[in-house]
Design a protein around this motif. Structure first.
Motif, PDB file in Angstrom:
ATOM      1  N   THR A 139     -18.405  -5.465  19.884  1.00 27.98           N
ATOM      2  CA  THR A 139     -19.297  -4.586  18.993  1.00 27.98           C
ATOM      3  C   THR A 139     -18.656  -4.048  17.748  1.00 27.98           C
ATOM      4  OG1 THR A 139     -20.497  -4.041  21.128  1.00 27.98           O
ATOM      5  CG2 THR A 139     -20.948  -2.547  19.105  1.00 27.98           C
ATOM      6  N   PHE A 140     -19.590  -4.179  16.858  1.00 28.16           N
ATOM      7  CA  PHE A 140     -18.554  -3.657  15.546  1.00 28.16           C
ATOM      8  C   PHE A 140     -18.707  -1.993  15.666  1.00 28.16           C
ATOM      9  CE2 PHE A 140     -19.242  -1.547  11.184  1.00 28.16           C
ATOM     10  CZ  PHE A 140     -18.248  -2.075  10.379  1.00 28.16           C
ATOM     11  N   THR A 141     -17.641  -1.329  15.263  1.00 32.58           N
ATOM     12  CA  THR A 141     -17.462   0.014  15.287  1.00 32.58           C
ATOM     13  C   THR A 141     -17.225   0.587  14.019  1.00 32.58           C
ATOM     14  OG1 THR A 141     -16.270  -0.351  17.354  1.00 32.58           O
ATOM     15  CG2 THR A 141     -16.024   1.694  16.511  1.00 32.58           C
ATOM     16  N   ARG A 142     -16.485   0.301  13.048  1.00 30.19           N
ATOM     17  CA  ARG A 142     -16.172   0.979  11.922  1.00 30.19           C
ATOM     18  C   ARG A 142     -15.464   0.018  11.040  1.00 30.19           C
ATOM     19  NH1 ARG A 142     -12.388   2.357  15.029  1.00 30.19           N
ATOM     20  NH2 ARG A 142     -13.449   3.949  16.243  1.00 30.19           N
ATOM     21  N   ALA A 143     -15.580   0.117   9.627  1.00 28.98           N
ATOM     22  CA  ALA A 143     -14.738  -0.690   8.495  1.00 28.98           C
ATOM     23  C   ALA A 143     -13.974   0.372   7.698  1.00 28.98           C
ATOM     24  CB  ALA A 143     -15.340  -1.547   7.900  1.00 28.98           C
ATOM     25  N   PHE A 144     -13.007   0.150   7.279  1.00 32.16           N
ATOM     26  CA  PHE A 144     -12.262   1.203   6.356  1.00 32.16           C
ATOM     27  C   PHE A 144     -11.404   0.466   5.448  1.00 32.16           C
ATOM     28  CE2 PHE A 144      -9.545   1.143  10.089  1.00 32.16           C
ATOM     29  CZ  PHE A 144      -8.282   1.388   9.702  1.00 32.16           C
ATOM     30  N   ASP A 145     -10.889   0.935   4.226  1.00 33.82           N
ATOM     31  CA  ASP A 145     -10.084   0.311   3.522  1.00 33.82           C
ATOM     32  C   ASP A 145      -8.520   1.072   3.665  1.00 33.82           C
ATOM     33  OD1 ASP A 145     -12.107  -1.255   2.733  1.00 33.82           O
ATOM     34  OD2 ASP A 145     -12.482  -0.093   0.903  1.00 33.82           O
ATOM     35  N   GLN A 146      -7.781   0.420   3.404  1.00 33.13           N
ATOM     36  CA  GLN A 146      -6.234   0.757   3.349  1.00 33.13           C
ATOM     37  C   GLN A 146      -5.312   0.087   2.292  1.00 33.13           C
ATOM     38  OE1 GLN A 146      -4.171   0.385   7.184  1.00 33.13           O
ATOM     39  NE2 GLN A 146      -2.525   1.307   6.417  1.00 33.13           N
ATOM     40  N   ALA A 147      -4.759   1.147   1.492  1.00 32.57           N
ATOM     41  CA  ALA A 147      -3.954   0.587   0.433  1.00 32.57           C
ATOM     42  C   ALA A 147      -2.535   0.511   1.070  1.00 32.57           C
ATOM     43  CB  ALA A 147      -3.936   1.715  -0.555  1.00 32.57           C
ATOM     44  N   LEU A 148      -1.974  -0.509   0.951  1.00 29.84           N
ATOM     45  CA  LEU A 148      -0.635  -0.882   1.508  1.00 29.84           C
ATOM     46  C   LEU A 148       0.664  -0.618   0.300  1.00 29.84           C
ATOM     47  CD1 LEU A 148      -1.279  -4.224   3.140  1.00 29.84           C
ATOM     48  CD2 LEU A 148      -1.329  -2.105   4.152  1.00 29.84           C
ATOM     49  N   THR A 149       1.874  -0.441   1.034  1.00 26.67           N
ATOM     50  CA  THR A 149       2.946  -0.266   0.022  1.00 26.67           C
ATOM     51  C   THR A 149       3.238  -1.202  -0.920  1.00 26.67           C
ATOM     52  OG1 THR A 149       4.470  -1.118   1.579  1.00 26.67           O
ATOM     53  CG2 THR A 149       3.938   1.452   1.792  1.00 26.67           C
ATOM     54  N   ASP A 150       2.697  -2.303  -0.671  1.00 29.41           N
ATOM     55  CA  ASP A 150       3.072  -3.539  -1.704  1.00 29.41           C
ATOM     56  C   ASP A 150       2.061  -3.541  -2.812  1.00 29.41           C
ATOM     57  OD1 ASP A 150       0.811  -4.656  -0.513  1.00 29.41           O
ATOM     58  OD2 ASP A 150       1.840  -6.281   0.404  1.00 29.41           O
ATOM     59  N   GLY A 151       0.987  -2.551  -2.947  1.00 29.26           N
ATOM     60  CA  GLY A 151      -0.054  -2.472  -3.836  1.00 29.26           C
ATOM     61  C   GLY A 151      -1.241  -3.186  -3.661  1.00 29.26           C
ATOM     62  N   THR A 152      -1.441  -3.796  -2.253  1.00 27.69           N
ATOM     63  CA  THR A 152      -2.590  -4.440  -2.123  1.00 27.69           C
ATOM     64  C   THR A 152      -3.455  -3.456  -1.245  1.00 27.69           C
ATOM     65  OG1 THR A 152      -1.645  -5.592  -0.024  1.00 27.69           O
ATOM     66  CG2 THR A 152      -1.527  -6.590  -1.811  1.00 27.69           C
ATOM     67  N   THR A 153      -4.755  -3.910  -1.295  1.00 30.41           N
ATOM     68  CA  THR A 153      -5.764  -3.082  -0.457  1.00 30.41           C
ATOM     69  C   THR A 153      -6.372  -4.229   0.654  1.00 30.41           C
ATOM     70  OG1 THR A 153      -6.262  -1.621  -2.194  1.00 30.41           O
ATOM     71  CG2 THR A 153      -7.841  -1.781  -0.416  1.00 30.41           C
ATOM     72  N   VAL A 154      -6.496  -3.785   1.786  1.00 34.06           N
ATOM     73  CA  VAL A 154      -6.947  -4.515   2.882  1.00 34.06           C
ATOM     74  C   VAL A 154      -8.391  -3.665   3.591  1.00 34.06           C
ATOM     75  CG1 VAL A 154      -6.448  -5.419   5.344  1.00 34.06           C
ATOM     76  CG2 VAL A 154      -4.799  -5.166   3.465  1.00 34.06           C
ATOM     77  N   ARG A 155      -9.184  -4.393   3.608  1.00 36.42           N
ATOM     78  CA  ARG A 155     -10.361  -3.907   4.301  1.00 36.42           C
ATOM     79  C   ARG A 155     -10.368  -4.288   5.967  1.00 36.42           C
ATOM     80  NH1 ARG A 155     -15.452  -4.348   1.438  1.00 36.42           N
ATOM     81  NH2 ARG A 155     -14.577  -2.633   0.687  1.00 36.42           N
ATOM     82  N   MET A 156     -10.253  -3.185   6.745  1.00 35.77           N
ATOM     83  CA  MET A 156      -9.925  -3.278   8.106  1.00 35.77           C
ATOM     84  C   MET A 156     -11.440  -3.346   8.734  1.00 35.77           C
ATOM     85  SD  MET A 156      -6.941  -3.114   8.558  1.00 35.77           S
ATOM     86  CE  MET A 156      -5.335  -2.304   7.516  1.00 35.77           C
ATOM     87  N   HIS A 157     -11.816  -4.448   9.732  1.00 35.52           N
ATOM     88  CA  HIS A 157     -13.007  -4.334  10.564  1.00 35.52           C
ATOM     89  C   HIS A 157     -12.639  -4.025  11.967  1.00 35.52           C
ATOM     90  CE1 HIS A 157     -15.437  -6.227   7.256  1.00 35.52           C
ATOM     91  NE2 HIS A 157     -14.206  -6.655   6.640  1.00 35.52           N
TER      92      HIS A 157
END
Length: 130
Positions: free
Chosen positions: A67-85
């Motif tokens: 079941t989908f619970t949440r999504a959030f974005d996280q900026a990593l130390t290498d300057g990239t941004t990841v969306r977590m599902h």
């Protein structure tokens, strides 16, 4: 904010209330040698739920209703941004049913046991804690 990558994580709970956690290898770009729920990159053209099912099977040998619970974005130390599902599910599987498909270990852990291990920096967000 541009999203560079999307990742699906699975918070799978067994009948004893323990959460399946993966000890990530030292070669991992993100969170090496830390514990986090299983998961991985969403492949091009793949929807997040399909990726979650694929990653769960590849990394643990298990299947589950997710079941989908949440999504959030996280900026990593290498300057990239990841969306977590983040997806959650329950399982009747026992530790001996888990196949280690990736990482150093894959274990059902109690929250107390988690406090004795190096956890991913985003563990509270992944587990839905604040």
């Amino acid at each position: 904010m541009d999203i560079d990558h999307e990742v699906a994580f699975i918070v799978l709970t067994d009948q004893a209330g323990r959460i399946l956690m993966q000890h990530r290898g030292p070669d991992k770009r993100a969170e090496p040698n830390r514990w986090s729920p299983p998961g991985g990159l969403i492949e091009p053209g793949e929807d997040p739920l399909t990726a979650a099912h694929r990653e769960l099977l590849e990394e643990t040998g298990l299947t589950a209703t997710l079941t989908f619970t949440r999504a959030f974005d996280q900026a990593l130390t290498d300057g990239t941004t990841v969306r977590m599902h983040v997806y959650t599910g329950d399982t009747d599987a026992r530790q001996e049913d888990v196949v280690l498909g990736e990482g150093l270990a894959m274990r059902f852990l109690t929250r107390e046991e988690m406090t004795t291990r190096p956890l991913a920096g985003n563990i509270k967000a992944l587990l839905g804690e604040h």
